[in-house]
Every structure is written in C-alpha cells, then in structure tokens.
Motif scaffolding. Structure first.
Motif, PDB file in Angstrom:
ATOM      1  N   SER A  56      39.119 -12.976  30.370  1.00 43.66           N
ATOM      2  CA  SER A  56      38.870 -13.857  29.233  1.00 43.66           C
ATOM      3  C   SER A  56      38.840 -13.051  27.926  1.00 43.66           C
ATOM      4  CB  SER A  56      37.559 -14.614  29.488  1.00 43.66           C
ATOM      5  OG  SER A  56      36.831 -14.754  28.322  1.00 43.66           O
ATOM      6  N   HIS A  89      35.868  -3.621  42.197  1.00 45.21           N
ATOM      7  CA  HIS A  89      35.276  -4.924  42.521  1.00 45.21           C
ATOM      8  C   HIS A  89      33.886  -5.116  41.910  1.00 45.21           C
ATOM      9  CE1 HIS A  89      33.852  -2.024  45.485  1.00 45.21           C
ATOM     10  NE2 HIS A  89      32.779  -2.772  45.585  1.00 45.21           N
ATOM     11  N   LYS A  90      33.291  -4.046  41.409  1.00 41.37           N
ATOM     12  CA  LYS A  90      31.931  -4.177  40.856  1.00 41.37           C
ATOM     13  C   LYS A  90      31.917  -4.722  39.430  1.00 41.37           C
ATOM     14  CE  LYS A  90      30.012  -0.765  43.967  1.00 41.37           C
ATOM     15  NZ  LYS A  90      29.815   0.654  44.226  1.00 41.37           N
ATOM     16  N   ILE A  91      33.103  -4.942  38.876  1.00 40.34           N
ATOM     17  CA  ILE A  91      33.182  -5.477  37.507  1.00 40.34           C
ATOM     18  C   ILE A  91      33.613  -6.949  37.576  1.00 40.34           C
ATOM     19  CG2 ILE A  91      34.484  -5.256  35.317  1.00 40.34           C
ATOM     20  CD1 ILE A  91      32.434  -2.976  35.832  1.00 40.34           C
ATOM     21  N   ASP A  92      33.060  -7.764  36.676  1.00 41.52           N
ATOM     22  CA  ASP A  92      33.384  -9.191  36.659  1.00 41.52           C
ATOM     23  C   ASP A  92      34.799  -9.406  36.104  1.00 41.52           C
ATOM     24  OD1 ASP A  92      33.658 -11.903  36.141  1.00 41.52           O
ATOM     25  OD2 ASP A  92      31.562 -12.151  35.564  1.00 41.52           O
ATOM     26  N   LYS A  93      35.709  -9.708  37.023  1.00 40.10           N
ATOM     27  CA  LYS A  93      37.122  -9.878  36.671  1.00 40.10           C
ATOM     28  C   LYS A  93      37.327 -10.959  35.607  1.00 40.10           C
ATOM     29  CE  LYS A  93      41.188 -11.858  38.931  1.00 40.10           C
ATOM     30  NZ  LYS A  93      41.787 -12.304  40.198  1.00 40.10           N
ATOM     31  N   GLU A  94      36.669 -12.109  35.775  1.00 41.17           N
ATOM     32  CA  GLU A  94      36.893 -13.225  34.844  1.00 41.17           C
ATOM     33  C   GLU A  94      36.481 -12.867  33.421  1.00 41.17           C
ATOM     34  OE1 GLU A  94      38.808 -15.574  35.629  1.00 41.17           O
ATOM     35  OE2 GLU A  94      38.812 -14.895  37.718  1.00 41.17           O
ATOM     36  N   GLU A  95      35.412 -12.077  33.313  1.00 45.78           N
ATOM     37  CA  GLU A  95      34.953 -11.651  31.991  1.00 45.78           C
ATOM     38  C   GLU A  95      36.009 -10.766  31.320  1.00 45.78           C
ATOM     39  OE1 GLU A  95      30.981  -9.485  30.597  1.00 45.78           O
ATOM     40  OE2 GLU A  95      30.725 -10.614  32.469  1.00 45.78           O
ATOM     41  N   VAL A  96      36.605  -9.873  32.116  1.00 50.03           N
ATOM     42  CA  VAL A  96      37.637  -8.970  31.594  1.00 50.03           C
ATOM     43  C   VAL A  96      38.855  -9.784  31.144  1.00 50.03           C
ATOM     44  CG1 VAL A  96      39.257  -7.125  32.220  1.00 50.03           C
ATOM     45  CG2 VAL A  96      36.895  -7.014  33.032  1.00 50.03           C
ATOM     46  N   GLN A 144      28.184  -0.894  30.021  1.00 51.31           N
ATOM     47  CA  GLN A 144      27.030  -1.427  29.310  1.00 51.31           C
ATOM     48  C   GLN A 144      27.016  -0.987  27.848  1.00 51.31           C
ATOM     49  OE1 GLN A 144      24.818  -3.677  30.621  1.00 51.31           O
ATOM     50  NE2 GLN A 144      26.388  -3.650  32.190  1.00 51.31           N
ATOM     51  N   TYR A 147      44.655  -6.736  38.119  1.00 53.25           N
ATOM     52  CA  TYR A 147      44.134  -8.018  38.601  1.00 53.25           C
ATOM     53  C   TYR A 147      45.248  -9.003  38.970  1.00 53.25           C
ATOM     54  CZ  TYR A 147      39.557  -6.444  36.986  1.00 53.25           C
ATOM     55  OH  TYR A 147      38.386  -5.745  36.823  1.00 53.25           O
ATOM     56  N   TYR A 170      28.995   2.358  35.146  1.00 47.19           N
ATOM     57  CA  TYR A 170      28.081   1.280  34.795  1.00 47.19           C
ATOM     58  C   TYR A 170      27.600   1.495  33.362  1.00 47.19           C
ATOM     59  CZ  TYR A 170      24.469  -2.199  35.168  1.00 47.19           C
ATOM     60  OH  TYR A 170      23.699  -3.306  34.949  1.00 47.19           O
TER      61      TYR A 170
END
Ligand SMILES: [Zn+2]
Length: 329
Positions: free
Chosen positions: A52, A43-50, A16, A87, A12
């Motif tokens: 994009s 799964h704790k990371i935002d896939k879409e952010e990665v 950050q 992913y 985390y």
C-alpha cells in the motif's frame, strides 16, 4: 560470530526507526527487505502495508518517489519494482505508466537521466535497464544506444565512470557491468584489465575500497565482488580475508553492519555485507544465494526466468597463476 541471532533484531530496529529517513524510504525498504529475505525472515514484515505504501509513491507520470509526495526518480523506481518482485505483486502499480516514465528518461545518446531535471549518470542507465528487465519490457528502449553510451564511459584501465571521461569507480563499474549483463553485451568489456583493477581494490585488512587511495568500505565489498562475479573472476581476491573484514563490521548488539569496523551500522551496509557474504559462499550463516547483477535473491530470478549474463569461464592464462596463491596465505 553474531550473524544469525542478531540479524532479525537489526531488521526489526530498521523497520521501526531507521527508514523514517524519508528521502530514502523506498530504497531503505529494498535494503531491509532484501536483507530479511536472504536471512529467511521476509515473512515477518506486513506485506500489505509495504504494497500500500509503494502504491501511494507512484505519480501520475508513472515514476515512483522515495516516499509519498516525493518527486519520482529512477533510483526509487527500481527499488519499488524490486520489492514488488519479492511479493509477486507488480500489478500494485500502473506498469504501463512506469514503463512510459522510464522510456521518457532515455536521451538521444542512449544515456538515461535520473529524473526530469536531467542529471545523467551510468547509475541511471542501470536503474532503467534493470527496472525494464524486471517488468519484461526491455524492448521499450533503444538497447544498442544504451550500450553504446556505457561503452563511451569505459576508461583505459578497463573500468567505467559516471559519464564519458569520468574516473573509474567500483560502484559505477557495477552499474555498467549490470547493464551489459542484462542486455547480453559483456563481450565489450576488457575483462582481464578490469578484473585486475577490481582485485587491486583489496587492502591488507582484507577490505575493499572503491578507488585507489580510498579507505575500505563494506558497500564496496558488494560492488567489487559482484563485478568480479559477473566477470567470472571472483577468485582473484583473498576470500578468507574479505569475509573476516565483513564480519568485523557487524555490531554485536544490533546485528547491523557498518562501512568499516567500529562505525555506526545502517541498513545499506547491512544489506551489502550480507550479500557479499552470500556471494563469497560463507557457510556459517544460512544465507540465500544472491544474484550479482540485480542484488536480489537468486530464487526470485529463477522464478521470473531472468538469466543475466556472466563471464563464468575463467581463462586460465599464465599471468594469473601468481594470483591463485593469494587464497592460501
Ligand atoms: Zn559504504
């Protein structure tokens, strides 16, 4: 040890703050996401952010940079492709263009340049070959020439350097063995000589160095151990001492790992510490199996039906019997 409880704290923290180190960002993401995956936390990371972010790092020429508007390089291109495999999202980037970019990096002697500025290094051979294998496009480059360049970097001690005549170095041995493993050419390696050289990297502390006379370092645990695993000779080092050394490199507060006990932790050494523990079959933490050739979780390799070669059949010759005892001291 603190392993399980604090890994997530560390990762985390990593997402950050640490990968704000922009020139390493995509590789930092690969180190962090792989560490999260093998500890069951992807799964704790935002896939879409990665996804994009990676999309924005691809250039018109097809290559991928460390961050948005950073020059493309094979090192970052491989990291991006590895993440996209996690992913199942390779269509995030323009695959045809990235294949073209990698293809254009191969030189007449079979070597690869890292980017358009022309630096040649066996690391870049591995990046190119691993990237193309993950894209299922190995046929796009001249494999025979690529292998012959790797062969020209082999030294009298069985090891490999960055280019012909350069001294043997564990990180580059890993890259060369990785290239040979993916392309099915491990038979050209002097497995016993190289296995000895690698096993001799273990120091009395249990840690491994990357070259003679150097200090032990957790990242070399990975490069040496993965190489020994590919050679089918992982039992040539003292496993318990190695595991203890790696565990002493974990920081109780953040959960991250450093290069050696007491130093600052970082995501690079955290990934390689965890991967080495996985490779050594450390059972006190619930780590997923890691693939020694790609440094990616084995289940991803299985899903993609990728089977890089390994010399798993250890030849039990007489001169090795002395080494069997090292496990028991
Ligand atoms: Zn290191």
């Amino acid at each position: 040890m603190y392993l399980v409880v604090s890994i997530y704290n560390f990762c985390y923290f990593l997402f950050q703050t640490y990968i704000m180190t922009e020139h390493l960002r995509i590789s930092g993401m690969y180190w962090g996401l792989t560490a999260l995956d093998i500890t069951h936390n992807l799964h704790k990371i935002d896939k879409e952010e990665v996804l994009s972010f990676i999309k924005q790092c691809q250039h018109e020429c097809g290559g991928i940079g460390a961050s948005i508007l950073h020059d493309p390089h094979l090192l970052h291109t491989l990291s991006a492709i590895q993440i996209l495999c996690y992913y199942k999202a390779l269509d995030t980037i323009n695959v045809e263009k990235v294949v073209e970019y990698i293809k254009n990096r191969q030189k007449d002697d079979g070597s690869f340049e890292g980017d358009k500025w022309g630096e040649i290094d066996t690391r870049f051979s591995f990046c190119a070959i691993a990237s193309l294998a993950l894209l299922n496009r190995l046929n796009e480059v001249n494999i025979e020439k690529a292998v012959s360049f790797i062969k020209s970097c082999m030294n009298f001690d069985g090891g490999f350097g960055s280019k012909p005549g350069s001294e043997s170095h564990a990180g580059l041995i890993y890259c060369c063995l990785g290239t040979l493993s993916i392309t099915g050419h491990l038979h050209i390696v002097k497995a016993d000589e190289l296995g000895w050289w690698l096993a001799e990297r273990q120091l009395p502390s249990g840690g491994l160095n990357g070259r003679p006379e150097k200090l032990p370092d957790v990242c070399y645990s990975w490069w040496v151990l993965a190489s020994l695993k590919i050679l089918g000779r992982l039992n040539w080092i003292n496993t318990n001492k190695m595991i203890n050394f790696i565990l002493y490199c974990q920081d109780a507060e953040t959960g991250g790992f450093s290069d050696r006990p007491g130093d600052m932790v970082d995501p690079f050494h955290t990934l390689f510490g965890l991967s080495a523990l996985s490779l050594l079959g450390y059972t006190k933490a619930d780590l997923k199996t890691i693939n020694p050739t790609y440094c990616m979780p084995q289940y991803i390799m299985d899903e993609m039906n990728l089977k890089p070669d390994r010399l798993d059949l250890v030849e039990k010759t007489d001169h090795l019997k002395g080494w069997a005892g090292i496990e028991e001291d």
